[in-house]
Structure formats: C-alpha cells, structure tokens
Design a protein around this motif. Sequence first.
Motif, PDB file in Angstrom:
ATOM      1  N   LEU A  49       5.627  -6.412  49.553  1.00 13.14           N
ATOM      2  CA  LEU A  49       4.263  -6.655  50.061  1.00 13.14           C
ATOM      3  C   LEU A  49       3.220  -5.803  49.345  1.00 13.14           C
ATOM      4  O   LEU A  49       2.032  -6.156  49.332  1.00 13.14           O
ATOM      5  CB  LEU A  49       4.208  -6.384  51.568  1.00 13.14           C
ATOM      6  N   ALA A  50       3.637  -4.719  48.728  1.00 12.05           N
ATOM      7  CA  ALA A  50       2.689  -3.853  48.008  1.00 12.05           C
ATOM      8  C   ALA A  50       2.242  -4.472  46.682  1.00 12.05           C
ATOM      9  O   ALA A  50       1.317  -3.975  46.043  1.00 12.05           O
ATOM     10  CB  ALA A  50       3.313  -2.485  47.757  1.00 12.05           C
ATOM     11  N   LYS A  51       2.908  -5.560  46.257  1.00  9.16           N
ATOM     12  CA  LYS A  51       2.532  -6.234  45.002  1.00  9.16           C
ATOM     13  C   LYS A  51       1.670  -7.453  45.322  1.00  9.16           C
ATOM     14  O   LYS A  51       1.891  -8.139  46.317  1.00  9.16           O
ATOM     15  CB  LYS A  51       3.787  -6.698  44.241  1.00  9.16           C
ATOM     16  N   THR A  52       0.696  -7.735  44.443  1.00  3.90           N
ATOM     17  CA  THR A  52      -0.128  -8.930  44.632  1.00  3.90           C
ATOM     18  C   THR A  52       0.674 -10.156  44.188  1.00  3.90           C
ATOM     19  O   THR A  52       1.685 -10.028  43.489  1.00  3.90           O
ATOM     20  CB  THR A  52      -1.417  -8.853  43.792  1.00  3.90           C
ATOM     21  N   ASP A  53       0.153 -11.338  44.538  1.00  2.00           N
ATOM     22  CA  ASP A  53       0.830 -12.571  44.100  1.00  2.00           C
ATOM     23  C   ASP A  53       0.871 -12.651  42.570  1.00  2.00           C
ATOM     24  O   ASP A  53       1.877 -13.056  41.986  1.00  2.00           O
ATOM     25  CB  ASP A  53       0.103 -13.807  44.660  1.00  2.00           C
ATOM     26  N   ASP A  54      -0.236 -12.268  41.923  1.00  2.00           N
ATOM     27  CA  ASP A  54      -0.278 -12.289  40.447  1.00  2.00           C
ATOM     28  C   ASP A  54       0.758 -11.333  39.861  1.00  2.00           C
ATOM     29  O   ASP A  54       1.406 -11.641  38.852  1.00  2.00           O
ATOM     30  CB  ASP A  54      -1.669 -11.892  39.939  1.00  2.00           C
ATOM     31  N   GLU A  55       0.888 -10.190  40.487  1.00  2.00           N
ATOM     32  CA  GLU A  55       1.869  -9.212  39.983  1.00  2.00           C
ATOM     33  C   GLU A  55       3.293  -9.747  40.134  1.00  2.00           C
ATOM     34  O   GLU A  55       4.119  -9.616  39.220  1.00  2.00           O
ATOM     35  CB  GLU A  55       1.703  -7.885  40.729  1.00  2.00           C
ATOM     36  N   LEU A  56       3.567 -10.364  41.268  1.00  2.00           N
ATOM     37  CA  LEU A  56       4.913 -10.933  41.465  1.00  2.00           C
ATOM     38  C   LEU A  56       5.191 -12.011  40.414  1.00  2.00           C
ATOM     39  O   LEU A  56       6.290 -12.086  39.851  1.00  2.00           O
ATOM     40  CB  LEU A  56       5.043 -11.514  42.881  1.00  2.00           C
ATOM     41  N   GLN A  57       4.173 -12.817  40.139  1.00  2.00           N
ATOM     42  CA  GLN A  57       4.349 -13.879  39.132  1.00  2.00           C
ATOM     43  C   GLN A  57       4.584 -13.300  37.742  1.00  2.00           C
ATOM     44  O   GLN A  57       5.407 -13.786  36.977  1.00  2.00           O
ATOM     45  CB  GLN A  57       3.124 -14.780  39.105  1.00  2.00           C
ATOM     46  N   ARG A  58       3.867 -12.243  37.429  1.00  2.00           N
ATOM     47  CA  ARG A  58       4.022 -11.595  36.117  1.00  2.00           C
ATOM     48  C   ARG A  58       5.443 -11.016  35.990  1.00  2.00           C
ATOM     49  O   ARG A  58       6.073 -11.145  34.945  1.00  2.00           O
ATOM     50  CB  ARG A  58       2.964 -10.488  35.969  1.00  2.00           C
ATOM     51  N   LEU A  59       5.937 -10.413  37.045  1.00  2.00           N
ATOM     52  CA  LEU A  59       7.298  -9.854  37.002  1.00  2.00           C
ATOM     53  C   LEU A  59       8.321 -10.977  36.808  1.00  2.00           C
ATOM     54  O   LEU A  59       9.300 -10.827  36.079  1.00  2.00           O
ATOM     55  CB  LEU A  59       7.591  -9.065  38.288  1.00  2.00           C
ATOM     56  N   LYS A  60       8.060 -12.104  37.449  1.00  2.00           N
ATOM     57  CA  LYS A  60       8.941 -13.269  37.283  1.00  2.00           C
ATOM     58  C   LYS A  60       8.917 -13.752  35.824  1.00  2.00           C
ATOM     59  O   LYS A  60       9.962 -14.053  35.235  1.00  2.00           O
ATOM     60  CB  LYS A  60       8.488 -14.377  38.254  1.00  2.00           C
ATOM     61  N   GLU A  61       7.710 -13.810  35.245  1.00  2.00           N
ATOM     62  CA  GLU A  61       7.587 -14.213  33.821  1.00  2.00           C
ATOM     63  C   GLU A  61       8.423 -13.305  32.923  1.00  2.00           C
ATOM     64  O   GLU A  61       8.949 -13.740  31.910  1.00  2.00           O
ATOM     65  CB  GLU A  61       6.130 -14.063  33.363  1.00  2.00           C
ATOM     66  N   LEU A  62       8.516 -12.047  33.326  1.00  2.00           N
ATOM     67  CA  LEU A  62       9.269 -11.078  32.514  1.00  2.00           C
ATOM     68  C   LEU A  62      10.749 -11.046  32.904  1.00  2.00           C
ATOM     69  O   LEU A  62      11.444 -10.084  32.671  1.00  2.00           O
ATOM     70  CB  LEU A  62       8.637  -9.681  32.645  1.00  2.00           C
ATOM     71  N   LYS A  63      11.203 -12.115  33.516  1.00  2.00           N
ATOM     72  CA  LYS A  63      12.611 -12.357  33.829  1.00  2.00           C
ATOM     73  C   LYS A  63      13.166 -11.547  35.000  1.00  2.00           C
ATOM     74  O   LYS A  63      14.380 -11.446  35.164  1.00  2.00           O
ATOM     75  CB  LYS A  63      13.503 -12.186  32.595  1.00  2.00           C
TER      76      LYS A  63
END
Length: 289
Positions: A109-123
């Motif tokens: 929950l401490a991560k934004t939606d954009d941050e979660l998506q970026r982490l996903k992009e980075l596998k």
Amino acid sequence: MFGKTHTLYRPPGEADSLIIRVADGCPWNGCTFCGMYKGVKYHFQGLENAEREISKHWKMWPDARRIFLADGDVMHLDFQTLETMLLSLNEKFSRLARVGIYANGTSILAKTDDELQRLKELKLNTLYMGLESGDNETLKTVNKRETAEQMIEAGQRAQAAGLRMSVMILTGLAGERRSTLHAHATADVLNKMQPRLLSALRLVTTPNTPLYKSGFKMVTEFQAVKELREQIANLELDSTVFRSDHSSNIIPLEGRFPKDKPRLLAQLDDLLASGQLDTNSPGRLPWSL
Ligand code: SF4
C-alpha cells in the motif's frame, strides 16, 4: 554482507530460483505466532552492498531465469531502491524472466499504482503475502499489522498492476472458538482479492513465539481439517492455484480453482469420515517447520 546470519526463508514455489539476500529480517516482526525472525533486527545494508551481492550471484549463475530477493519483506524498501535493484538484475541476467519477493500489505500500500506498474515492467512478478486470516478480531489478537480490508486493497492493487499475488492462510490461527468465523471471513477476503496462488498452512506453535508462551491451545487434528473444508467450501475463486502441501498440513492437497473444488472437498470429506483424525489433540506434528 550481514553481521548476523540466520535461517533464510523462501516460499516453496521459489525452490528452483536463485535466492539473493538483499535485506535481513521482517520490518514488523510483531505477529505473535511467527518465530521466523525473532531476535533478528530488520536491516538493509544499502544499495552498494545489495549491488555487490547481485554481482556476486550473477558471476556464479549468469543464466538464472528466476530470482527471489530475500528476506522477510523486501517490498518494504522504498520504490527507488527496488527500481534500482530490479534494473541491475535486468541488466545483468540476460535470461531473467521473473523476480519474486515477500511483501506485506502495508509495504504494497505504500507504493503508488504507477510504482507498482513500473516494478512489474522490471519483471517483478510474484508477491508472497501472509494474509493468515480474514477475521479482523483474529488478526488483532495475533498482532498482525494489517486489517483484512487493507490486505484486500493491497492484493487488488497489486494484481491490477499485473503482479501475481501468492497468499498464505493459517488454519487453526483463531483457535477452536472462532474456527468457523475465521474460515468464513478468510474465504470472503480471498474471494474479494482473487489471488492467483493460495497456500494453506496449519498453525503449529513453536516455543520461541509469544503465542506459544501465552498457552494458546492448538485446534485438534479433526478441527483443523474441518476448518479447511469450511474455507474451501466458501471459496469462489475464478483462477487460482491452491496448495496445502506444507509439512504442517495433515493431508497434502493441490488443485486449481474453480475446477478442482469438488475434488478437494471430497478428499477432505473422506478424511473427516475416516475416523483416523485425532479429535482430542493436534495429532502428530511435523518434525521441523
Ligand atoms: S508473519 Fe510475516 S509479517 Fe508477521 S512477523 Fe512473521 S514475517 Fe513478519
């Protein structure tokens, strides 16, 4: 890298992954049933050391496709740190397919939606989260940091970003008195979260935990199976791989929801009707957990 070494934990599903420890312990370390990191202070030694650890592993296993970043709650690290480590993994491991980490609800929950998506992009691929129970009273009693609602939100947001939630639940955590409530509330939370992976473990108290020291009475072997049956009966999952093959479990189960639900229930019904389950005590406990 770390001053004090202790048992390194990783989910069974990461048995074939390259394990790289970049942090130590659990930042919460307050759940009364959990003895994993008792006496271990949460510690991140900084990016420089983490990068050194990543390089060391890359030199030995440059073809690794799956990596698990340990320890207890790597998602607790701030977004920039996680992004930098994932960039480093992507740059070095040319065949990298996916990265897994333990992640508590608060850290997600401490991560934004954009941050979660970026982490996903980075596998970043799989987040292993201990839900333990969907019953808020039980969660409070065992000093879990998050409420059921917070964990639902964390799971839903992570999966909306394309990450896979692998959720663990604990049979017997509510004791005999709240067993049925715990079963129903947990199924309800899981139905809302729709995790891709679900593992049921049985609570076996260990002497180094506050729960054990409090004199908590484990549910009987029969009750543990009955509770798990109740949970499964109430699950309405669209696409989830289910496992209860941890050594703590009385019977190893495996299946896919929704198609295998009737078979799983039939297996548990047979066991409950067999007369083989101990109705007075937790029965034979695993040698080690
Ligand atoms: S159960 Fe998870 S969150 Fe709770 S103390 Fe243990 S490792 Fe930390």
